[in-house]
Design a protein around this motif. Structure first.
Motif, short mmCIF file in Angstrom:
data_model
loop_
_atom_site.label_atom_id
_atom_site.label_comp_id
_atom_site.label_asym_id
_atom_site.label_seq_id
_atom_site.Cartn_x
_atom_site.Cartn_y
_atom_site.Cartn_z
N GLY A 10 -14.10 55.04 68.06
CA GLY A 10 -15.14 56.07 68.01
C GLY A 10 -14.68 57.36 68.67
O GLY A 10 -14.34 57.37 69.85
N LEU A 13 -18.28 61.72 71.94
CA LEU A 13 -18.08 62.31 73.27
C LEU A 13 -17.57 61.27 74.28
O LEU A 13 -16.67 61.56 75.08
N PHE A 14 -18.11 60.06 74.24
CA PHE A 14 -17.66 59.05 75.20
C PHE A 14 -16.18 58.74 74.98
O PHE A 14 -15.36 58.79 75.91
N GLU A 33 -11.66 56.34 64.18
CA GLU A 33 -13.02 56.83 63.89
C GLU A 33 -13.36 56.52 62.45
O GLU A 33 -12.59 56.84 61.56
N LYS A 34 -14.51 55.91 62.24
CA LYS A 34 -14.82 55.49 60.86
C LYS A 34 -15.31 56.63 59.98
O LYS A 34 -15.17 56.59 58.77
N ASN A 41 -21.82 62.43 66.84
CA ASN A 41 -23.06 63.12 66.48
C ASN A 41 -23.13 64.55 66.99
O ASN A 41 -24.07 65.27 66.67
N ALA A 57 -30.20 69.12 65.94
CA ALA A 57 -30.08 70.15 66.98
C ALA A 57 -29.50 69.57 68.26
O ALA A 57 -30.03 68.59 68.78
N HIS A 58 -28.45 70.17 68.77
CA HIS A 58 -27.86 69.74 70.04
C HIS A 58 -27.82 70.88 71.03
O HIS A 58 -27.12 71.86 70.83
N ILE A 59 -28.58 70.73 72.10
CA ILE A 59 -28.60 71.74 73.16
C ILE A 59 -28.07 71.08 74.43
O ILE A 59 -28.59 70.05 74.86
N ASP A 217 -12.34 51.98 60.05
CA ASP A 217 -13.39 51.17 60.67
C ASP A 217 -12.76 50.01 61.44
O ASP A 217 -12.00 49.22 60.88
N PHE A 218 -13.08 49.92 62.70
CA PHE A 218 -12.59 48.85 63.57
C PHE A 218 -12.81 47.47 62.96
O PHE A 218 -11.94 46.60 63.03
N ARG A 347 -23.60 55.69 73.59
CA ARG A 347 -24.97 55.48 73.13
C ARG A 347 -25.15 54.14 72.43
O ARG A 347 -26.16 53.47 72.60
N TYR A 353 -30.32 55.67 75.20
CA TYR A 353 -30.44 57.00 74.65
C TYR A 353 -29.86 58.03 75.62
O TYR A 353 -30.56 58.65 76.39
N TYR A 354 -28.54 58.18 75.55
CA TYR A 354 -27.85 59.14 76.40
C TYR A 354 -27.89 60.54 75.79
O TYR A 354 -27.62 60.71 74.60
N ASP A 355 -28.17 61.56 76.61
CA ASP A 355 -27.90 62.93 76.22
C ASP A 355 -26.42 63.22 76.48
O ASP A 355 -25.73 62.42 77.12
N MET A 356 -25.96 64.39 76.02
CA MET A 356 -24.53 64.69 76.13
C MET A 356 -24.03 64.67 77.57
O MET A 356 -22.96 64.12 77.86
P1 FAD Z 1 -21.46 59.00 69.03
O1 FAD Z 1 -21.47 60.48 69.01
O2 FAD Z 1 -22.38 58.28 68.11
O3 FAD Z 1 -19.98 58.52 68.78
C1 FAD Z 1 -19.66 57.19 68.41
C2 FAD Z 1 -18.62 57.26 67.31
O4 FAD Z 1 -18.12 55.96 67.04
C3 FAD Z 1 -19.20 57.80 66.00
O5 FAD Z 1 -18.43 58.89 65.55
C4 FAD Z 1 -19.09 56.60 65.06
O6 FAD Z 1 -18.83 56.97 63.72
C5 FAD Z 1 -17.93 55.84 65.67
N1 FAD Z 1 -17.92 54.41 65.33
C6 FAD Z 1 -18.97 53.56 65.42
N2 FAD Z 1 -18.60 52.33 65.00
C7 FAD Z 1 -17.31 52.42 64.64
C8 FAD Z 1 -16.37 51.50 64.09
N3 FAD Z 1 -16.73 50.24 63.83
N4 FAD Z 1 -15.11 51.92 63.84
C9 FAD Z 1 -14.74 53.20 64.07
N5 FAD Z 1 -15.59 54.12 64.57
C10 FAD Z 1 -16.86 53.74 64.85
N6 FAD Z 1 -27.95 65.30 73.48
C11 FAD Z 1 -28.15 66.39 74.26
O7 FAD Z 1 -27.61 66.47 75.37
N7 FAD Z 1 -28.92 67.43 73.82
C12 FAD Z 1 -29.53 67.43 72.60
O8 FAD Z 1 -30.23 68.40 72.24
C13 FAD Z 1 -29.35 66.28 71.77
N8 FAD Z 1 -29.93 66.21 70.55
C14 FAD Z 1 -29.73 65.11 69.75
C15 FAD Z 1 -30.33 65.09 68.49
C16 FAD Z 1 -30.13 64.00 67.65
C17 FAD Z 1 -30.79 63.99 66.30
C18 FAD Z 1 -29.32 62.90 68.09
C19 FAD Z 1 -29.10 61.72 67.19
C20 FAD Z 1 -28.73 62.94 69.34
C21 FAD Z 1 -28.92 64.04 70.19
N9 FAD Z 1 -28.31 64.10 71.46
C22 FAD Z 1 -28.52 65.21 72.25
C23 FAD Z 1 -27.47 62.98 71.99
C24 FAD Z 1 -25.97 63.14 71.69
O9 FAD Z 1 -25.77 63.16 70.30
C25 FAD Z 1 -25.22 61.95 72.33
O10 FAD Z 1 -25.37 62.01 73.73
C26 FAD Z 1 -23.73 61.86 72.05
O11 FAD Z 1 -23.40 62.18 70.74
C27 FAD Z 1 -23.27 60.44 72.35
O12 FAD Z 1 -21.88 60.29 72.22
P2 FAD Z 1 -21.27 58.84 71.96
O13 FAD Z 1 -19.81 58.99 72.01
O14 FAD Z 1 -21.92 57.86 72.84
O15 FAD Z 1 -21.80 58.43 70.49
#
Ligand code: FAD
Length: 375
Positions: A10, A13-14, A33-34, A41, A57-59, A217-218, A347, A353-356
């Motif tokens: 993935g 951000l994490f 990354e799949k 996101n 929308a991401h703020i 895809d993993f 997330r 439900y983590y914010d950024m």
């Molecule tokens: P993700 O961004 O979901 O990254 C995980 C990645 O892993 C994805 O790219 C996915 O495709 C990949 N993956 C999953 N399974 C596999 C697999 N089997 N093989 C390969 N790759 C895989 N946060 C804020 O701070 N402010 C905001 O205003 C805000 N608005 C938001 C609005 C919406 C509609 C949403 C959905 C979220 C919002 N967020 C906001 C939260 C923010 O998007 C997350 O905090 C952040 O994207 C989380 O990062 P992550 O790495 O945990 O997850």
């Protein structure tokens, strides 16, 4: 073949924060990354000179100076302040609920008049005892007018259920502000990266020790990956990792409809929430307003956000953190704790439900536990 110390599943951000920090420590990192792009996101893409937030929308907002400094290494932020507006059958109200909202609703001018009006509405509803559902909870907190016009329809669309069938705990408190301040967040720092979010992840992953592959895809080769990498950071769905052996966790999904319109300014604000029950989408985003009208003067890009049920194969945007799912997650987390080879993060990996800013913090905590466990 090349040897890697870490496989990161993935490129959100994490995963990107972990990969970046591991690379700085001299580790060799493979990221898969799949999707066909990095950044998860928070992915943004330029369309007609406008940075389009592809997944809603991401703020960025935080009160943590360290996190703010950390993210500012990878982008410069503008001074965007989140101040959404609600559209209820064509009546426009400022959010969060504040003096502008109360003035428009009731003609009240002072905090005292507003507080009295809210109290009057609570009393008139004649609710007593523990609220039995979300509707009773909301009315207890804020009265009937705000509930009917600004909460009910939006919440029912968001969850796909009647407010009277939703549990009260979803709304523990409602931010009510007795000032004319439309700033949605109370945080010290807030903004949008100039030039979009994707560059942040691009820069995190831009290191000779990091190799990135998209469209992978993993789960297509799980066993091979586990056999070939000493350590795996997994940011996908934790229940899927364990083959749903304890049952499925629940998620909510979304559908985005993006279009370019031949007007310079469509709605005058980046985010407008549609709070009635009839409009099928929950909000319309006009992306250029995140950057103060940048881009083509005669064009604008808007996105309608539709809430959707989730089933296997759909994008799991939101974990549904009710009691039942949190209990099931705890059982998965116990399985995860036995897997010393794997770090579950983000997330979906932590079903939170983590914010950024929170996901960056969680990744830095994981980095510390991995490389610096005694401190
Ligand atoms: P993700 O961004 O979901 O990254 C995980 C990645 O892993 C994805 O790219 C996915 O495709 C990949 N993956 C999953 N399974 C596999 C697999 N089997 N093989 C390969 N790759 C895989 N946060 C804020 O701070 N402010 C905001 O205003 C805000 N608005 C938001 C609005 C919406 C509609 C949403 C959905 C979220 C919002 N967020 C906001 C939260 C923010 O998007 C997350 O905090 C952040 O994207 C989380 O990062 P992550 O790495 O945990 O997850």
């Amino acid at each position: 073949t090349e040897k890697f110390d870490y496989l990161i599943v993935g490129a959100g951000l994490f995963g990107a924060v972990f990969a970046h920090e591991a690379a700085l420590k001299g580790k060799r990192v493979k990221v898969i990354e799949k999707r066909d792009h990095i950044a998860g996101n928070i992915y943004t893409k330029e369309v007609d000179g406008i940075q389009v937030h592809q997944y809603g929308a991401h703020i960025f907002h935080t009160s943590d100076r360290e996190i703010w400094d950390y993210v500012n290494q990878f982008a410069e932020f503008n001074r965007y302040t989140n101040s959404p507006v609600a559209n209820y059958h064509g009546e426009m109200y400022n959010l969060p609920f504040n003096m502008n909202t109360f003035n428009k609703l009731w003609g009240v001018r002072t905090p005292q008049e507003a507080a009295a009006k809210i109290q009057e509405q609570r009393d008139a509803a004649k609710l007593s005892g523990q609220p039995r559902n979300l509707e009773e909870q909301a009315i207890t907190l804020i009265g009937t007018d705000i509930y009917q016009k600004l909460i009910k329809g939006y919440t029912e669309k968001q969850w796909g259920q009647k407010a009277t069938d939703l549990p009260a705990f979803i709304i523990r408190r409602l931010p009510v502000r007795y000032t004319y301040d439309n700033n949605y967040f109370n945080d010290t720092y807030q903004g949008i990266p100039i030039g979009g979010y994707t560059q942040i992840v691009e820069r995190m992953l831009d290191h000779p020790n990091i190799d990135v592959e998209t469209n992978v895809d993993f789960f297509a080769n799980k066993d091979t990956y586990l056999a070939n990498y000493p350590k795996v950071v997994f940011t996908g769905m934790i229940d899927q990792f364990f083959d749903y052996q304890l049952g499925e966790l629940a998620y909510r999904s979304l559908r985005f409809e993006t279009e370019t319109l031949p007007v310079g300014n469509y709605q005058g604000n980046a985010v407008i929430n549609y709070t009635d029950a009839e409009t099928p989408y929950t909000r319309i985003i006009e992306h250029k307003h995140f950057e103060f009208g940048k881009g083509d003067a005669d064009k604008t890009v808007i996105t309608k956000e539709y809430p959707a049920d989730w089933k296997r194969g759909d994008e799991p945007y939101y974990p549904v953190n009710n009691q039942e799912n949190n209990n099931l997650y705890k059982q998965y987390a116990a399985l995860a704790a036995q897997q010393k080879q794997i770090i579950f993060g983000g997330r979906l990996g932590q079903y939170r439900y983590y914010d950024m800013h929170q996901v960056i913090h969680a990744a830095l905590v994981a980095v510390k536990a991995e490389f610096d466990p005694t401190k």
